[in-house]
Design a protein around this motif. Structure first.
Motif, PDB file in Angstrom:
ATOM      1  N   LEU A  13       0.830  -1.202   0.000  1.00  0.00           N
ATOM      2  CA  LEU A  13       0.000   0.000   0.000  1.00  0.00           C
ATOM      3  C   LEU A  13       0.868   1.257   0.000  1.00  0.00           C
ATOM      4  O   LEU A  13       0.580   2.223  -0.718  1.00  0.00           O
ATOM      5  N   THR A  14       1.945   1.239   0.764  1.00  0.00           N
ATOM      6  CA  THR A  14       2.860   2.378   0.799  1.00  0.00           C
ATOM      7  C   THR A  14       3.521   2.584  -0.553  1.00  0.00           C
ATOM      8  O   THR A  14       3.653   3.721  -1.031  1.00  0.00           O
ATOM      9  N   LEU A  15       3.917   1.491  -1.186  1.00  0.00           N
ATOM     10  CA  LEU A  15       4.552   1.594  -2.494  1.00  0.00           C
ATOM     11  C   LEU A  15       3.569   2.100  -3.547  1.00  0.00           C
ATOM     12  O   LEU A  15       3.922   2.947  -4.377  1.00  0.00           O
ATOM     13  N   ALA A  16       2.328   1.618  -3.497  1.00  0.00           N
ATOM     14  CA  ALA A  16       1.306   2.088  -4.444  1.00  0.00           C
ATOM     15  C   ALA A  16       1.022   3.572  -4.235  1.00  0.00           C
ATOM     16  O   ALA A  16       0.924   4.341  -5.200  1.00  0.00           O
ATOM     17  N   LEU A  64       3.226  14.449  -8.549  1.00  0.00           N
ATOM     18  CA  LEU A  64       4.179  15.553  -8.438  1.00  0.00           C
ATOM     19  C   LEU A  64       4.820  15.904  -9.779  1.00  0.00           C
ATOM     20  O   LEU A  64       5.154  17.062 -10.028  1.00  0.00           O
ATOM     21  N   VAL A  65       4.971  14.920 -10.640  1.00  0.00           N
ATOM     22  CA  VAL A  65       5.554  15.175 -11.959  1.00  0.00           C
ATOM     23  C   VAL A  65       4.501  15.668 -12.940  1.00  0.00           C
ATOM     24  O   VAL A  65       4.716  16.622 -13.694  1.00  0.00           O
ATOM     25  N   MET A  66       3.326  15.024 -12.947  1.00  0.00           N
ATOM     26  CA  MET A  66       2.346  15.278 -14.001  1.00  0.00           C
ATOM     27  C   MET A  66       1.473  16.512 -13.781  1.00  0.00           C
ATOM     28  O   MET A  66       1.029  17.119 -14.754  1.00  0.00           O
ATOM     29  N   VAL A  67       1.195  16.884 -12.549  1.00  0.00           N
ATOM     30  CA  VAL A  67       0.346  18.059 -12.323  1.00  0.00           C
ATOM     31  C   VAL A  67       0.993  19.327 -12.883  1.00  0.00           C
ATOM     32  O   VAL A  67       0.338  20.080 -13.611  1.00  0.00           O
ATOM     33  N   PRO A  68       2.275  19.601 -12.603  1.00  0.00           N
ATOM     34  CA  PRO A  68       2.866  20.794 -13.221  1.00  0.00           C
ATOM     35  C   PRO A  68       2.875  20.725 -14.761  1.00  0.00           C
ATOM     36  O   PRO A  68       2.641  21.740 -15.426  1.00  0.00           O
ATOM     37  N   VAL A  69       3.122  19.547 -15.308  1.00  0.00           N
ATOM     38  CA  VAL A  69       3.106  19.401 -16.766  1.00  0.00           C
ATOM     39  C   VAL A  69       1.709  19.703 -17.304  1.00  0.00           C
ATOM     40  O   VAL A  69       1.543  20.421 -18.294  1.00  0.00           O
ATOM     41  N   GLY A  72       4.217  10.290  -6.427  1.00  0.00           N
ATOM     42  CA  GLY A  72       5.337  10.712  -7.262  1.00  0.00           C
ATOM     43  C   GLY A  72       4.892  11.081  -8.671  1.00  0.00           C
ATOM     44  O   GLY A  72       5.351  12.069  -9.243  1.00  0.00           O
ATOM     45  N   THR A  73       4.001  10.279  -9.219  1.00  0.00           N
ATOM     46  CA  THR A  73       3.466  10.570 -10.543  1.00  0.00           C
ATOM     47  C   THR A  73       2.715  11.894 -10.537  1.00  0.00           C
ATOM     48  O   THR A  73       2.835  12.697 -11.468  1.00  0.00           O
TER      49      THR A  73
END
Length: 159
Positions: free
Chosen positions: A41-44, A53-58, A50-51
């Protein structure tokens, strides 16, 4: 030397790179869970965070979402896709990775065309021919071979 290559090879290379990344992710995630004790669950959740954090600014820079006016059906569909098809699927993926290992987890993706065909038959009334049935037999046979215990597999180099 590569002047005549064109976009096709670049696209094919991107597909190969994506497949290699996907395979490496399964092995690395299983190793990470084993070595550090990080739960599925932590890894998911970390993957989704993480995704994001990368995709929202894009998305903010690329799509200008403040100019859009989505209706309630679009918002509920987006939520359902995000929750079930991404969030819940990630949890299931990491649980399967933990219990069955990266090799079997990777073969589960071969079932996607079978499910897509079944949905096409049930929802759209599409016909299934001999080619589709042969493909299904090959897919299920390959998954079965991967799931065989090591002692039951034939020796590739008999003595």
């Amino acid at each position: 030397a590569f002047a005549d290559v064109g976009d096709t090879v670049l696209h094919q290379g991107a597909v190969v790179l994506a497949a290699l990344s996907y395979a490496a992710t399964g092995v690395y995630a299983k190793s990470l869970m084993t070595r550090t004790g990080i739960g599925q669950l932590t890894l998911a959740a970390g993957l989704q965070g993480g995704t994001m954090l990368v995709m929202v600014p894009v998305a903010l820079l690329w799509d200008s979402p403040w100019t859009l006016d989505p209706g309630l059906p679009a918002l509920t569909t987006t939520f359902a896709l995000g929750f079930f098809c991404t969030g819940l699927a990630s949890i299931i993926y990491f649980r399967l990775l933990h219990s069955a290992g990266p090799t079997f987890t990777g073969t589960v993706n071969y079932l996607i065309p079978a499910f897509g065909t079944a949905l096409g038959v049930f929802w759209l009334g599409e016909a299934v021919g001999a080619r589709e049935l042969c493909a299904l037999v090959l897919i299920l046979g390959g998954i079965m071979l991967v799931r065989l215990p090591a002692r039951a597999r034939p020796d590739p180099m008999p003595r």
